[in-house]
Structure formats: structure tokens, C-alpha cells
Scaffold this motif. Sequence first.
Motif, PDB file in Angstrom:
ATOM      1  N   HIS A 163      17.717 -11.488 -37.027  1.00 16.38           N
ATOM      2  CA  HIS A 163      16.382 -11.208 -37.944  1.00 16.38           C
ATOM      3  C   HIS A 163      16.840 -10.665 -39.160  1.00 16.38           C
ATOM      4  O   HIS A 163      16.364  -9.482 -39.328  1.00 16.38           O
ATOM      5  CB  HIS A 163      15.520 -10.034 -37.024  1.00 16.38           C
ATOM      6  CG  HIS A 163      15.087 -10.598 -35.757  1.00 16.38           C
ATOM      7  ND1 HIS A 163      13.613 -11.153 -35.458  1.00 16.38           N
ATOM      8  CD2 HIS A 163      15.429 -11.003 -34.519  1.00 16.38           C
ATOM      9  CE1 HIS A 163      13.564 -11.350 -34.426  1.00 16.38           C
ATOM     10  NE2 HIS A 163      14.638 -11.317 -33.586  1.00 16.38           N
ATOM     11  N   SER A 164      17.798 -11.401 -39.855  1.00 16.77           N
ATOM     12  CA  SER A 164      17.857 -10.692 -41.220  1.00 16.77           C
ATOM     13  C   SER A 164      17.036 -11.008 -42.318  1.00 16.77           C
ATOM     14  O   SER A 164      17.282 -10.526 -43.253  1.00 16.77           O
ATOM     15  CB  SER A 164      19.346 -11.214 -41.299  1.00 16.77           C
ATOM     16  OG  SER A 164      20.394 -10.886 -40.459  1.00 16.77           O
ATOM     17  N   LYS A 191       5.008 -11.291 -43.712  1.00 13.09           N
ATOM     18  CA  LYS A 191       5.324  -9.941 -44.140  1.00 13.09           C
ATOM     19  C   LYS A 191       6.700 -10.029 -45.139  1.00 13.09           C
ATOM     20  O   LYS A 191       7.986 -10.400 -44.894  1.00 13.09           O
ATOM     21  CB  LYS A 191       5.814  -9.250 -43.001  1.00 13.09           C
ATOM     22  CG  LYS A 191       4.667  -9.143 -41.909  1.00 13.09           C
ATOM     23  CD  LYS A 191       3.815  -7.953 -42.310  1.00 13.09           C
ATOM     24  CE  LYS A 191       2.822  -7.899 -41.137  1.00 13.09           C
ATOM     25  NZ  LYS A 191       2.043  -8.828 -40.529  1.00 13.09           N
ATOM     26  N   LEU A 219      10.553  -9.448 -44.349  1.00  9.97           N
ATOM     27  CA  LEU A 219      10.706  -8.459 -43.690  1.00  9.97           C
ATOM     28  C   LEU A 219      11.010  -8.728 -42.173  1.00  9.97           C
ATOM     29  O   LEU A 219      11.418  -8.117 -41.075  1.00  9.97           O
ATOM     30  CB  LEU A 219       9.600  -7.337 -43.964  1.00  9.97           C
ATOM     31  CG  LEU A 219       9.725  -6.824 -45.352  1.00  9.97           C
ATOM     32  CD1 LEU A 219       8.628  -6.202 -45.446  1.00  9.97           C
ATOM     33  CD2 LEU A 219      10.802  -5.798 -45.694  1.00  9.97           C
ATOM     34  N   GLU A 220       9.837  -9.763 -41.710  1.00  5.44           N
ATOM     35  CA  GLU A 220       9.677 -10.133 -40.273  1.00  5.44           C
ATOM     36  C   GLU A 220       9.576 -11.300 -40.051  1.00  5.44           C
ATOM     37  O   GLU A 220       9.402 -12.246 -40.878  1.00  5.44           O
ATOM     38  CB  GLU A 220       8.265  -9.440 -39.861  1.00  5.44           C
ATOM     39  CG  GLU A 220       8.241  -8.637 -38.767  1.00  5.44           C
ATOM     40  CD  GLU A 220       6.551  -8.185 -38.437  1.00  5.44           C
ATOM     41  OE1 GLU A 220       6.292  -7.258 -39.143  1.00  5.44           O
ATOM     42  OE2 GLU A 220       6.054  -8.977 -37.657  1.00  5.44           O
ATOM     43  N   ASN A 221       9.859 -11.930 -38.660  1.00  6.12           N
ATOM     44  CA  ASN A 221       9.730 -13.529 -38.339  1.00  6.12           C
ATOM     45  C   ASN A 221      10.483 -14.140 -39.236  1.00  6.12           C
ATOM     46  O   ASN A 221      10.338 -15.506 -39.312  1.00  6.12           O
ATOM     47  CB  ASN A 221       8.300 -13.898 -38.484  1.00  6.12           C
ATOM     48  CG  ASN A 221       7.430 -13.071 -37.718  1.00  6.12           C
ATOM     49  OD1 ASN A 221       7.883 -12.595 -36.725  1.00  6.12           O
ATOM     50  ND2 ASN A 221       6.188 -13.110 -37.881  1.00  6.12           N
TER      51      ASN A 221
ATOM     52  N   TRP B 164      12.688  -8.954 -31.454  1.00  2.22           N
ATOM     53  CA  TRP B 164      11.380  -9.116 -32.081  1.00  2.22           C
ATOM     54  C   TRP B 164      10.651  -7.558 -32.193  1.00  2.22           C
ATOM     55  O   TRP B 164      10.191  -7.637 -33.528  1.00  2.22           O
ATOM     56  CB  TRP B 164      10.474 -10.087 -31.441  1.00  2.22           C
ATOM     57  CG  TRP B 164      10.940 -11.268 -31.390  1.00  2.22           C
ATOM     58  CD1 TRP B 164      11.985 -12.100 -30.301  1.00  2.22           C
ATOM     59  CD2 TRP B 164      11.160 -12.280 -32.480  1.00  2.22           C
ATOM     60  NE1 TRP B 164      12.190 -13.166 -30.736  1.00  2.22           N
ATOM     61  CE2 TRP B 164      11.724 -13.563 -31.774  1.00  2.22           C
ATOM     62  CE3 TRP B 164      10.386 -12.501 -33.578  1.00  2.22           C
ATOM     63  CZ2 TRP B 164      11.825 -14.978 -32.384  1.00  2.22           C
ATOM     64  CZ3 TRP B 164      10.479 -13.723 -34.168  1.00  2.22           C
ATOM     65  CH2 TRP B 164      11.215 -14.785 -33.874  1.00  2.22           C
ATOM     66  N   ALA B 167      12.595  -6.115 -35.196  1.00  6.66           N
ATOM     67  CA  ALA B 167      12.268  -6.587 -36.478  1.00  6.66           C
ATOM     68  C   ALA B 167      10.684  -6.060 -37.136  1.00  6.66           C
ATOM     69  O   ALA B 167      10.595  -6.130 -38.146  1.00  6.66           O
ATOM     70  CB  ALA B 167      11.902  -8.346 -36.572  1.00  6.66           C
ATOM     71  N   HIS B 170      10.164  -2.288 -39.197  1.00 11.09           N
ATOM     72  CA  HIS B 170      10.314  -2.305 -40.853  1.00 11.09           C
ATOM     73  C   HIS B 170       8.886  -1.637 -41.437  1.00 11.09           C
ATOM     74  O   HIS B 170       9.226  -0.772 -42.734  1.00 11.09           O
ATOM     75  CB  HIS B 170      10.258  -3.576 -41.481  1.00 11.09           C
ATOM     76  CG  HIS B 170       9.142  -4.449 -41.442  1.00 11.09           C
ATOM     77  ND1 HIS B 170       8.173  -4.447 -42.628  1.00 11.09           N
ATOM     78  CD2 HIS B 170       8.857  -5.215 -40.676  1.00 11.09           C
ATOM     79  CE1 HIS B 170       7.286  -5.026 -42.295  1.00 11.09           C
ATOM     80  NE2 HIS B 170       7.403  -5.796 -40.977  1.00 11.09           N
ATOM     81  N   GLY B 190      21.485  -9.680 -33.341  1.00  5.31           N
ATOM     82  CA  GLY B 190      20.482 -10.137 -34.126  1.00  5.31           C
ATOM     83  C   GLY B 190      19.318  -9.094 -34.439  1.00  5.31           C
ATOM     84  O   GLY B 190      18.816  -8.993 -35.551  1.00  5.31           O
ATOM     85  N   ALA B 194      18.056  -6.216 -38.208  1.00  2.74           N
ATOM     86  CA  ALA B 194      16.759  -6.151 -38.783  1.00  2.74           C
ATOM     87  C   ALA B 194      16.486  -4.493 -39.075  1.00  2.74           C
ATOM     88  O   ALA B 194      15.735  -4.382 -39.903  1.00  2.74           O
ATOM     89  CB  ALA B 194      15.736  -6.531 -37.680  1.00  2.74           C
ATOM     90  N   GLN B 196      18.034  -2.917 -41.122  1.00  6.24           N
ATOM     91  CA  GLN B 196      18.622  -2.706 -42.252  1.00  6.24           C
ATOM     92  C   GLN B 196      17.397  -1.999 -43.269  1.00  6.24           C
ATOM     93  O   GLN B 196      17.402  -1.773 -44.266  1.00  6.24           O
ATOM     94  CB  GLN B 196      19.077  -3.914 -43.001  1.00  6.24           C
ATOM     95  CG  GLN B 196      18.208  -5.022 -42.871  1.00  6.24           C
ATOM     96  CD  GLN B 196      18.454  -6.274 -44.036  1.00  6.24           C
ATOM     97  OE1 GLN B 196      18.599  -5.989 -45.188  1.00  6.24           O
ATOM     98  NE2 GLN B 196      18.471  -7.346 -43.314  1.00  6.24           N
ATOM     99  N   ASN B 197      15.962  -2.538 -42.785  1.00  3.93           N
ATOM    100  CA  ASN B 197      14.798  -2.100 -43.526  1.00  3.93           C
ATOM    101  C   ASN B 197      14.451  -0.652 -43.192  1.00  3.93           C
ATOM    102  O   ASN B 197      13.729   0.073 -43.971  1.00  3.93           O
ATOM    103  CB  ASN B 197      13.603  -2.936 -42.929  1.00  3.93           C
ATOM    104  CG  ASN B 197      13.708  -4.284 -43.215  1.00  3.93           C
ATOM    105  OD1 ASN B 197      13.949  -4.485 -44.552  1.00  3.93           O
ATOM    106  ND2 ASN B 197      13.706  -5.277 -42.743  1.00  3.93           N
TER     107      ASN B 197
END
Lengths: 493, 264
Positions: A163-164, A191, A219-221, B164, B167, B170, B190, B194, B196-197
Motif C-alpha cells: 500500500h505504498s 484519497k 493515500l489509500e487504495n 487495508w 492504509a 492516514h 505491504g 502504508a 509512512q503517512n
Amino acid sequence: MWRKLFTSVPAFRALKAPCRSFKSSSRGAEKDFFKDLDAQLRAFRDKAAAAMPGSDWSPIELTPGLPPERADVVIVGGGVVGWSIAYWLKMKARVRDGLRVLVVEKDPTYSQASTVLSCGGIRQQFSLKENIMLSLFSAHFMKNINNHLCVVNEDPVDLQFNHSGYLFLASEKSAHIMEENYRTQRYVGAKVALLSPSQLKERFPWMNTEGVALASLGLENEGWFDPWSLLNALRRKAVSMGVYQCFGEVTGFKCAANLAETTDGEVLNVQRIKYVNVRMPNSLEYQPVECAVVVNAAGANSGKIASMLGIGLGPKESVSGVPLPVEPRKRFVYVVHCPDGPGLDTPFLIDYSGVYCRREGLGGNYITGMSPEETEEPDISNLDVDHEFFQEKVWHRLAHRIPAFEQLKVSNAWAGFYDYNTFDQNGIIGLHPLVPNMYFATGFSGHGLQQSPAVGLAVAELILDGGYKTIDLSALDLKRILLQEPILESNIV
Amino acid sequence: MAASLLSQAMKRCSAHTCAAVAVRRALSSGAATPSVYTRFLLKLSHYFYDVENILDWNNWLRSQGVIHKNRLFGYAQKNFGNNVAAAYYILTLRGSFRFAGQSEWFRPDSRGRFSYDFMSTPDAKIEEVDLSGTLINHNGLENLVKQNKLQTLSLRGCPEVDDWFLARLHVFGESLVELDLSHCSRITVGGLAALQNLRKLERLDISGLPRLQNPGLVRILLEEMLPLCQVSGAEYEQGLIQPDSQEQTEGHHEASTHTGLRHL
């Protein structure tokens, strides 16, 4: 067949006959007799079991892997789009054998299929709202993938989703386009966040922000995943619901033709497909499959399938003279190793110069590439990699953006085809006026994987419900090709 | 013929998927080994489609239960405000929380009952949330997204928290200081990428995550990604191949590649 059961016995007799010498050899012959007897009895037992009812032996030799003689929907192309359509068709038709769907795939090893050679990224940062909605739906599908695609007694699906997010960089010239796209994306529900160069430098210190006016981070998805897992999950679930799979090549169609007159007085030949000819691999044998609907999800080879029906082969001014503008375009992907490169926070970076880069695994490996210029498209007859392209075009742009990449080593590379829509680089979904029972779902130009679950549902709704129910994709209809009205995306990779 | 091929394929998969399914259900139910009844049902399901369907319905019902628990509390949001709705959601999940500016925690008792005192302060934002062991998933986070003063989030041992979910965190990027992700069996690298936010994160706990193959390496990468953050729960040596256990790990690797091939 009964003769075959007893052929063993004369052979045994023939073995015994030449041994005419004395003593030791006769003892040897006796040993052979018992050893052979054991083998002969076992063979006899196997053949008797095959003769009994309940075994799958049959005296008529059938070619293995032939498709059924008739099917309701034949999907040409067993990539992720084709299997997604098959899955959604079966999901919508709730009755077990209500709809017979056949997926025909040319290559069982998927060696040249665009699905498995893709980088596997998914993003919502498009400028066209249909594209954003398609990939949002696909992300939601993947979020709940085990609710959709889990089969009892099999392992749960693991897409290995990272999810980067995607990071797009814009120069001064294109910053306003990026802001416009940002507004559309937020309106549709993606997003995304905009970052200034100073925020970018603080967030990603390994990046050189020279020339960057604005950046947009998902940011997401957004992120990347394993396309083979998605393909196999869709295929496993579809097969468990009763979809037929055939490995063969579609070599032609048998159609019933009717004449139709347009408002201009032009007489057109409208063909309704009756049979699809599926040729077996490494053979000249083909099976005509009688069908009601054909779906063209053949990816890079969709243009070839369309030309088998005469689309594009008519006089230049008429409707039949407009070919399907989908052709294969080769794209290279290079795997590089850089031990001092950016860490876990590396997004899928897409620079305004066209070069892209993403992290692969945790060992300092990265995947990178670039779309070539229109005039310098590589040769599509094979999937050979051009390493000069990396040295001359990709590396200096990459090193300019990420200084750590000045020291790197290319460890691997591959090439894959885009099903490139030469008209406007967006997907083509819908019916062709000259072939009323062929649905097209092709031309995604590198976005087929990320839009596949949503496109599958859209085509299934077109076939079974006659119109779009979930996402309205009328803007992506095939008739825009015939009316010469392109809908263009502002940023393409 | 197709049926015999299918049954052969099922029997081939049955050996390890039986264990996989049993282990997954055991993990979710919290028992160490599946009961005799569960094992018997699994064995029967290899022979009878009816039993297989019953097991399928069981899984479907369980997933429907999770979906119901994580529904959007729209009525509460519209009539009582986002903070009260979020508080109500946390309490119905059997989690506990503390408002900003107050020092006492709102917790349900062992039977799941709670008092409705949180409704008296509709303007108070939530500062600390403890959702350990609850069935929260990424959909349920919709009830909490407006809590922009959230500082501490504990998700210890939540079976439905996956990548998910991470993610979606954030939204707390400006305020979240402490995050506890230990023993959430679905999290992989993975999802951790996420995080990182969450630029203000100071404490992160990643102990007991079974799907991390190299916890030590992940800890180093997380510390590099979030400079202010202290990562606990993984030692630097974890996941390193030791020189004396080289042959054991090679044998392990071969076994894992064999199962990988069988999947194909």
C-alpha cells in the motif's frame, strides 16, 4: 480391446522360446517367468479395471482439451479481463448451469500475456472520472477479495498488496493539469494529497526536487500487487462456478450476414457470429463452438480478432473501413539493484519525464521503466529486451530524480505488450454496430489489470442486463471510434 | 471425467488445505488445536458436497457477523454527532476509549454492557482508543475517521485488522503518536509501508506478526521511514539466517517451494 488384454500372453510366450540353453539359463528363464508373471498380472488387473464401468477409458480416441460444442458466451482471451468477465457472468447468473461460459486462451503458459508481465500497479490518479471509478471499484473488490473469490477447502487469496501509493510529479507546465485532476479525483472519492516541493523534500529526503512544481500522492487504495495471484484467484473461482476453460486459438468465425441500410443510404453487411472456430494447440484440428455472444478480451491481439470479422477491411469512407485501433506495443521493465536506494516509503514514483520506478521486495531492488516516444516504438515481433534503451533514455532521468540511483546494477529485465489503443489510450467497451453479438473489452493501454474487476462487472451487466448498472461507462463505448470523438487522459504512462 | 479430475485435485489439495483451513479457523476461534468435531466435519467435507456447503455457510455467516459489527453508525452520526457515534461504536465492539480533556476511561463490563455517560459530552473528541481483541476491520474505521485528535490506538490481537486497515489510518496522520499492532495475524510488510503517512508516530509495536518473514529488517526499514518513531517488538537478529542453521533453512526452503508448486 479384448485383444489388447491378451497381447501380453503371446509376448510372454515369445520370451520363453529363444531360451533353449541348459541349467543356469533355464533357471534364469524361470526367474524371468515369475518376474514377468507379476508384471503381466498387474497389467492385466489395470486393464480389467479400465474395462469396468467407473473408469475414464474409452475406445474412441478423443482429442483432450476440446471445447464444448456449444456455449452461451465465448470469451476470447484468458487474461485478467477475460476471467473477470467470466466470474461476474457466473455471479450474476445465480443458477448453477444457467449460463454456459467458455474462456478460450491461446497460451497455457501465459508467456506473452500482458497480465502476468505487468508491474501490477493500481492507482486512482487519472483525469477521466470513468477511469477513477473503475479503479476505485477494483480496489474495493481487492479489499474484500476473500468474500468474492474464496473457494471452500482452498487457501485464502493473498494478493501481496503493497500500500505504498503512487507519487506523480509535475513540472511548471503541467501543474495546473495536476490541480484539475486532483479536484476530479477528490470529487469521485479517491484519497489523494497534493504536496509542494518543500513538503516533498521533507517527506522523501532521497528525492531531488529540482524542476518539480507540484506532486500528488495517493493515500489509500493505491499501490501494487501480484497479477498472477489475481488471475489465478479469478480463474479458480470461475472454474469452481462452472466456467469451461479451453486452451486453443480462435482462428475464425462463421457468421450469418444480413444487409442493413444506414440513414445515408449506404448498405452495410451486418454479421451475426454463429460459430467460433477454436483450433487446438500444435494441431490443425479445430472445433466450431456454437455460441450466442462473443466477448473480445484478447488484449494485444484484439485487433487481429476484429479483423477476422472484416472490421477495418471495408472501403475507407464507410463504417466497415474503420479498424479496431488496438495494437500491441512493447514496453520494457528493468529490475535494478541499488543498496543505498530509498527505503520502505518508496511510492510508485512517476516523473513528468515519463520514467517510473517502484520498490520490489525489501532487498534494495527496484522496478523501473519508461514509455518510449511515439516515433521510437520498439519492434513487436518478439519480446526481446533492449538494454540500450535503459542506458540511454531511462538511467540518466532516474538518477536525476533519485541521486542514489547513480550507482545501480540492472539485475533483470523483461518486456511485455500493452494492448495500446492508438486512438485515445483508454479502454474500449461495448458492441460494434457491424457485429451485433461481439462485445469488446480491450484497448486499456496498460491499465487493464487495475481496471479488470470493474470492467468484468460492466461487461457482464451489458450482456445480461442490457445496460450499465454499477458504473456508467458510456463514455468508453466503441462508437466514439466510429464517430472520431477521442476522450483523452491527461497523463499516460 | 471432469468430476474424477476435480476429486483428484481436491484430494491433492486436501492434505495441506485441510490443515490450512483448520489452522485458520483455530486461530480465529482462539483454540490451540481444532476440536474433534471440527476435524470430523472437515474430513466429511472432502467426501460430501453437502457438508462442504454447510461449512461454506458457516464461514459466510461469520463474515456477515463481522460486517454487521462494522456497519456505519449513520443514525447516531446524524442525530448525536460524530464523537458520540464513534464512542458508541467503540463500546459496542467491546473496546474502550478516553476523551481528550478527561482522565477516566469508558469501558464495557465483562458482559459487554456499558453506561451511556459519553452522550453527555457531544463535543469531546476521543484521544485514546483501546480496541484490542475486537472485530474491527477497515469498514469500521469509517466511524472513526473524524477523530482528528486521536493519539493512541491499540489493536492488539485483532483478527480482522489487515493491510487495508493500515492504509486507511492516514486520516490520523497529524495526531497519532502511539500504535500497537501486535498479534494481528493478517498484517504484512505491504501494510506497514502504508504507515509512512503517520508522520507524528513515536511508538509502534510490531511484536507477534506471523506473516513478517524478516522482523529485524522490517524494524530497520520502519525506523528509517519514520525517524521519530521507536519500533518495539522485533529484535534486529530476528529473521537473520544463522550460519549454523543454514542446512535447516535450506531444507525448509525446499519444502516451501514444493508447496508453492502444488498451488500452481
